[in-house]
Motif scaffolding. Structure first.
Motif, PDB file in Angstrom:
ATOM      1  N   UNK A 374      65.237  42.349  50.230  1.00  0.00           N
ATOM      2  CA  UNK A 374      64.644  43.426  49.440  1.00  0.00           C
ATOM      3  C   UNK A 374      63.952  42.862  48.203  1.00  0.00           C
ATOM      4  N   UNK A 375      64.593  41.869  47.557  1.00  0.00           N
ATOM      5  CA  UNK A 375      63.998  41.230  46.383  1.00  0.00           C
ATOM      6  C   UNK A 375      62.688  40.535  46.742  1.00  0.00           C
ATOM      7  N   UNK A 376      62.655  39.927  47.921  1.00  0.00           N
ATOM      8  CA  UNK A 376      61.455  39.234  48.368  1.00  0.00           C
ATOM      9  C   UNK A 376      60.324  40.218  48.661  1.00  0.00           C
ATOM     10  N   UNK A 377      60.673  41.381  49.234  1.00  0.00           N
ATOM     11  CA  UNK A 377      59.651  42.378  49.578  1.00  0.00           C
ATOM     12  C   UNK A 377      58.931  42.910  48.343  1.00  0.00           C
ATOM     13  N   UNK A 378      59.631  43.029  47.237  1.00  0.00           N
ATOM     14  CA  UNK A 378      59.004  43.564  46.023  1.00  0.00           C
ATOM     15  C   UNK A 378      58.523  42.450  45.089  1.00  0.00           C
ATOM     16  N   UNK A 379      58.497  41.214  45.614  1.00  0.00           N
ATOM     17  CA  UNK A 379      57.958  40.066  44.871  1.00  0.00           C
ATOM     18  C   UNK A 379      58.702  39.823  43.559  1.00  0.00           C
ATOM     19  N   UNK A 380      60.028  39.862  43.627  1.00  0.00           N
ATOM     20  CA  UNK A 380      60.830  39.606  42.429  1.00  0.00           C
ATOM     21  C   UNK A 380      60.691  38.142  42.023  1.00  0.00           C
TER      22      UNK A 380
END
Length: 421
Positions: A374-380
């Motif tokens: 999820x963090x990767x999907x929102x470019x954290x």
């Protein structure tokens, strides 16, 4: 039964809305530099405002307005354009008496026209526009044009061109009007019913008719430039000289008349030359409207402005493959394992947001792997990991998602660490 949006409208979804925000913010910042202040007017006005302000011979008033009666039996219209509303507000609030003159305003908001939807053209669309009221100096005509050109330039458009014309003052327009009436009268029955009505009221509109644009009489119609008096010629020459000293190139088009009745003197359009942009190339249009304030019941206050469609601007950016520098990264994502860790993550997320950071955490009770996805999907940019071991140690593991490096940081220093990172 599924309910969809009305024809000619659109939903601006996340992922696209950020680009709209970027454009609107860029426009507002440019206006700040030019000293134009924001004005917000109602979405609907009394119908008479547009009949008098826009002109009852225009396609907008005759065919395209969304007009209705309210419960008080008053005729109201969803605004089809922005200038009439801004000028109405200028008159109503006596802005002509303000200490700072001319009054320089900008607006952004939805407009409504009932016309055939096509690429880049909607029945509800968003316009950005500026109005400068209270000066008849040719230099402010050039300033208004330069503002529009600068906005397109800052957003990255390169394949655009500025087209200019002079519609002349009242004296010039009356002389040209009489010549047009004499020219069209013998064969007016060959034209559409709209043009027949326009002949006596505003024959200039015949030149802009979509149905009869190929008629030979339109091709041979008297040119407005042949009827410009010396004052009008001198005014237009000054506008061009001011554009020259700013280094803004332009083309002259004696057939450019614009679609609204209130224009006089300077008229202009900015068009896209991008390959594959489409048949409708106009991005922006505007001009001078001396006399409009009197038409709406106010004192004589010369004005000039322009309006552009955000939808058309977005289409032009796409045609030129321009990517707006929209920052979509999230500063930190908090991964929490267990209820106690979740409480700590909620507290730190709130603190991070209060400090101006963009922060997110898991609300679906996913496992650690799912939270990292999820963090990767929102470019954290950073992931803060909190579990039982971290709680016991009083430190969280902070992973930089670009470099892959990971470091233990005391809870009380996490926000400062993310700010530095």
């Amino acid at each position: 039964m599924t309910i969809n949006i009305p024809r000619g409208t659109q939903d601006i979804l996340p992922g696209v809305s950020e680009h709209w925000q970027f454009i609107e913010q860029a426009a507002a910042e440019l206006c700040r530099q030019y000293q134009y202040k924001e004005i917000r007017t109602p979405v609907f006005e009394h119908t008479e405002l547009f009949e008098r302000g826009v002109g009852d011979t225009t396609d907008i008033v005759q065919k395209e307005m969304y007009t209705f009666k309210d419960r008080g039996d008053r005729n109201l219209t969803l605004r089809p354009e922005g200038t009439a509303s801004v000028v109405r507000s200028y008159v109503q609030h006596k802005m002509h008496g303000h200490a700072v003159q001319p009054v320089k305003l900008f607006y952004t908001g939805p407009m409504f026209r009932y016309e055939r939807p096509q690429a880049g053209r909607f029945r509800q669309f968003v316009q950005f526009g500026v109005e400068a009221i209270g000066s008849d100096d040719p230099a402010i005509d050039a300033e208004v044009i330069s503002l529009a050109m600068e906005l397109y330039s800052r957003l990255g458009l390169k394949k655009i061109k500025l087209v200019l014309n002079s519609l002349g003052d009242t004296e010039s327009r009356i002389a040209h009007k009489n010549a047009l009436i004499e020219h069209f009268s013998p064969r007016i029955d060959e034209f559409c019913s709209d043009c027949q009505v326009r002949l006596d009221k505003n024959p200039l509109r015949i030149l802009d008719c979509k149905k009869d644009r190929g008629h030979e009489l339109i091709e041979s119609a008297p040119s407005l430039k042949d009827y410009l008096n010396e004052e009008s010629k001198d005014y237009f020459e000054k506008v061009k000289r001011y554009l020259d000293v700013m280094g803004i190139s332009y083309e002259l088009d004696p057939n450019l008349v614009r679609g609204l009745d209130y224009y006089n003197h300077t008229a202009f359009e900015i068009m896209s030359d991008a390959e594959g942009f489409g048949a409708i190339t106009t991005l922006c249009g505007g001009g001078r409207y001396n006399g409009l304030t009197e038409e709406i019941g106010g004192p004589a206050s010369p004005g000039i402005g322009f309006a552009l469609s955000i939808e058309r601007l977005m289409a032009a950016l796409e045609a030129e493959s321009v990517s707006l520098p929209v920052n979509e990264k999230v500063d930190c994502y908090f991964v929490a394992m267990g209820e106690a860790a979740k409480e700590k993550a909620v507290s730190l997320t709130y603190e991070a947001r209060r400090k101006g950071l963009s922060a997110e955490l898991d609300y679906l009770n996913r496992k650690m792997k799912g939270q990292f996805k999820a963090a990767d999907r929102i470019h954290a940019a950073n992931v803060v990991i909190i579990g039982e071991d971290e709680l016991n140690a009083g430190k969280a593991s902070v992973k930089n998602m670009d470099s892959g490096s990971q470091e233990e940081v005391p809870f009380e220093n996490i926000i400062k660490y993310i700010e530095k990172a």
